[in-house]
Design an enzyme around this catalytic site. Structure first.
Site, short mmCIF file in Angstrom:
data_model
loop_
_atom_site.label_atom_id
_atom_site.label_comp_id
_atom_site.label_asym_id
_atom_site.label_seq_id
_atom_site.Cartn_x
_atom_site.Cartn_y
_atom_site.Cartn_z
CB SER A 119 -0.85 0.05 1.27
OG SER A 119 -1.61 -1.10 1.40
CG HIS A 140 -1.77 -0.21 -4.32
ND1 HIS A 140 -2.04 1.10 -4.03
CD2 HIS A 140 -2.27 -0.93 -3.28
CE1 HIS A 140 -2.67 1.17 -2.88
NE2 HIS A 140 -2.82 -0.04 -2.40
CG ASN A 190 -3.05 3.93 0.49
OD1 ASN A 190 -4.25 4.07 0.69
ND2 ASN A 190 -2.52 2.77 0.18
N1 LIG Z 1 -6.42 -4.14 3.18
C1 LIG Z 1 -6.46 -3.29 2.19
O1 LIG Z 1 -7.45 -2.56 1.98
C2 LIG Z 1 -5.29 -3.20 1.23
C3 LIG Z 1 -5.44 -2.53 0.03
C4 LIG Z 1 -4.37 -2.51 -0.88
C5 LIG Z 1 -3.15 -3.10 -0.52
N2 LIG Z 1 -3.04 -3.73 0.68
C6 LIG Z 1 -1.75 -4.37 0.99
O2 LIG Z 1 -1.85 -5.75 0.71
C7 LIG Z 1 -1.02 -6.49 1.62
C8 LIG Z 1 -1.86 -7.53 2.34
O3 LIG Z 1 -2.89 -6.88 3.07
P1 LIG Z 1 -4.17 -7.68 3.58
O4 LIG Z 1 -5.17 -6.64 3.97
O5 LIG Z 1 -4.55 -8.74 2.61
O6 LIG Z 1 -3.57 -8.36 4.91
P2 LIG Z 1 -4.07 -9.69 5.66
O7 LIG Z 1 -3.55 -9.57 7.05
O8 LIG Z 1 -5.54 -9.91 5.44
O9 LIG Z 1 -3.33 -10.89 4.89
C9 LIG Z 1 -1.93 -11.08 4.88
C10 LIG Z 1 -1.69 -12.57 4.62
O10 LIG Z 1 -0.29 -12.76 4.35
C11 LIG Z 1 0.11 -13.95 4.99
N3 LIG Z 1 1.58 -13.89 5.18
C12 LIG Z 1 2.29 -13.15 6.04
N4 LIG Z 1 3.62 -13.40 5.90
C13 LIG Z 1 3.73 -14.32 4.91
C14 LIG Z 1 4.83 -14.99 4.31
N5 LIG Z 1 6.07 -14.76 4.71
N6 LIG Z 1 4.57 -15.88 3.31
C15 LIG Z 1 3.30 -16.12 2.90
N7 LIG Z 1 2.22 -15.52 3.45
C16 LIG Z 1 2.44 -14.63 4.45
C17 LIG Z 1 -0.68 -13.96 6.29
O11 LIG Z 1 -0.73 -15.27 6.85
C18 LIG Z 1 -2.04 -13.46 5.81
O12 LIG Z 1 -2.87 -14.53 5.39
C19 LIG Z 1 -0.35 -5.46 2.52
O13 LIG Z 1 0.90 -5.11 2.00
C20 LIG Z 1 -1.32 -4.29 2.44
O14 LIG Z 1 -0.71 -3.06 2.73
C21 LIG Z 1 -4.08 -3.80 1.56
#
Ligand SMILES: NC(=O)c1ccc[n+]([C@@H]2O[C@H](COP(=O)([O-])OP(=O)(O)OC[C@H]3O[C@@H](n4cnc5c(N)ncnc54)[C@H](O)[C@@H]3O)[C@@H](O)[C@H]2O)c1
Length: 283
Positions: A119, A140, A190
């Site tokens: 993000s 993204h 963001n």
């Molecule tokens: N939530 C949002 O609205 C949003 C929007 C755009 C981008 N993002 C970005 O996307 C990414 C994920 O966010 P999210 O909301 O899905 O988080 P989340 O917590 O729902 O999911 C993260 C997942 O990654 C897994 N994980 C962690 N370390 C790992 C590893 N070493 N190998 C494999 N899997 C691993 C975790 O077990 C979990 O299932 C982040 O970088 C976040 O900033 C989030």
């Protein structure tokens, strides 16, 4: 460059959505997480989304089965050995992302593109731990991935035009709209969205209004589809805090300091919808 095989790292809210839209577009997808239970939670969400599509007449049962048939479970980073692109969607933490990219760089084929769904973290800094910075890029997606049309594509300092073009072409195949952005903290989405959310948290913290009132003002007065505090709960308060820290540190301006109330909620484990409680309580 012909992209056919995709690997998604992280089966959380974003990774599951990314895997779904890739499989819907006909790509073969390996969906990777650290534990089978995490993968199962992700594939469960995808199945639920597809079932809703069938109920609403947007897909047939056969199409649903075909999409699910193109997604396979991965619990080992070594499964990256034969894919064309890897889209990393693990937690928003530089050390974790760099460690994942270091491993992927050793495992993935020479031609493979390493993309991150970060993000806010600098693409150039993630690319620097690999031996292929020219093939590292930001891809993204917006939440919820199956619904939202935008994909911000972020060029790292070394990203080549060829790699940019391949990712843009893939984004169009996913029926999403690509927007090209350069690598600065928070990119565009963001850098603008999170200071607004942080200000809404400050308004709550200072007692300017209730959470419902703050959300109503932005929904009814500014025509936002949801209020900023509800949106923060959807994004995840831990993710919101991480992004504010990146803006604060990366741009060096105190106007980006995270609100103490946001820090307190994250410390309490109130992470929003995904943990059942954030600014609101979820069943
Ligand atoms: N939530 C949002 O609205 C949003 C929007 C755009 C981008 N993002 C970005 O996307 C990414 C994920 O966010 P999210 O909301 O899905 O988080 P989340 O917590 O729902 O999911 C993260 C997942 O990654 C897994 N994980 C962690 N370390 C790992 C590893 N070493 N190998 C494999 N899997 C691993 C975790 O077990 C979990 O299932 C982040 O970088 C976040 O900033 C989030």
């Amino acid at each position: 460059m012909n992209i056919q095989k995709v690997m998604v790292i992280g089966a959380g809210q974003m990774g599951a959505g990314i895997a779904q839209v890739c499989a819907q577009a006909g790509f073969d997808v390996k969906l990777n997480d650290m534990k089978q239970a995490f993968y199962e939670r992700g594939i469960g969400v995808i199945t639920k989304n597809l079932t809703r599509d069938v109920e609403k007449g947007r897909k047939t049962e056969e199409e649903k089965a075909a999409v699910l048939g193109r997604i396979t479970m991965s619990l080992d980073m070594k499964d990256a050995h034969d894919v064309d692109i890897i889209i990393e969607a693990a937690v928003e933490n530089m050390e974790i992302k760099q460690s994942i990219f270091k491993q992927l760089d050793e495992i993935a084929p020479k031609h493979a593109i390493l993309a991150t769904n970060t993000s806010s973290l600098p693409i150039t800094e993630i690319a620097a731990v690999t031996n292929r910075p020219a093939q590292v890029i930001g891809m993204h997606y917006m939440n919820p991935v199956p619904v939202m049309k935008l994909v911000e594509i972020i060029r790292g300092l070394a990203t080549t035009d060829e790699v940019y073009q391949a990712v843009e072409d893939m984004t169009k195949k996913l029926e999403k709209t690509p927007v090209e952005v350069n690598d600065f903290p928070g990119f565009i989405s963001n850098r603008i969205l999170l200071p607004m959310i942080n200000e809404a948290v400050y308004a709550l913290y200072e007692g300017v209004a209730t959470k419902e009132a703050i959300d109503d003002v932005m929904k009814l007065g500014m025509n936002h589809p949801m209020g900023p505090l509800t949106l923060a709960d959807f994004i995840g308060l831990d993710t919101c805090l991480s992004i504010m820290e990146v803006l604060h540190e990366g741009l060096g301006d105190s106007k980006y300091r995270p609100c103490p109330l946001l820090r307190k909620y994250v410390a309490a484990g109130w992470l929003g919808k995904k943990s059942g409680r954030g600014f609101y309580v979820y069943e």
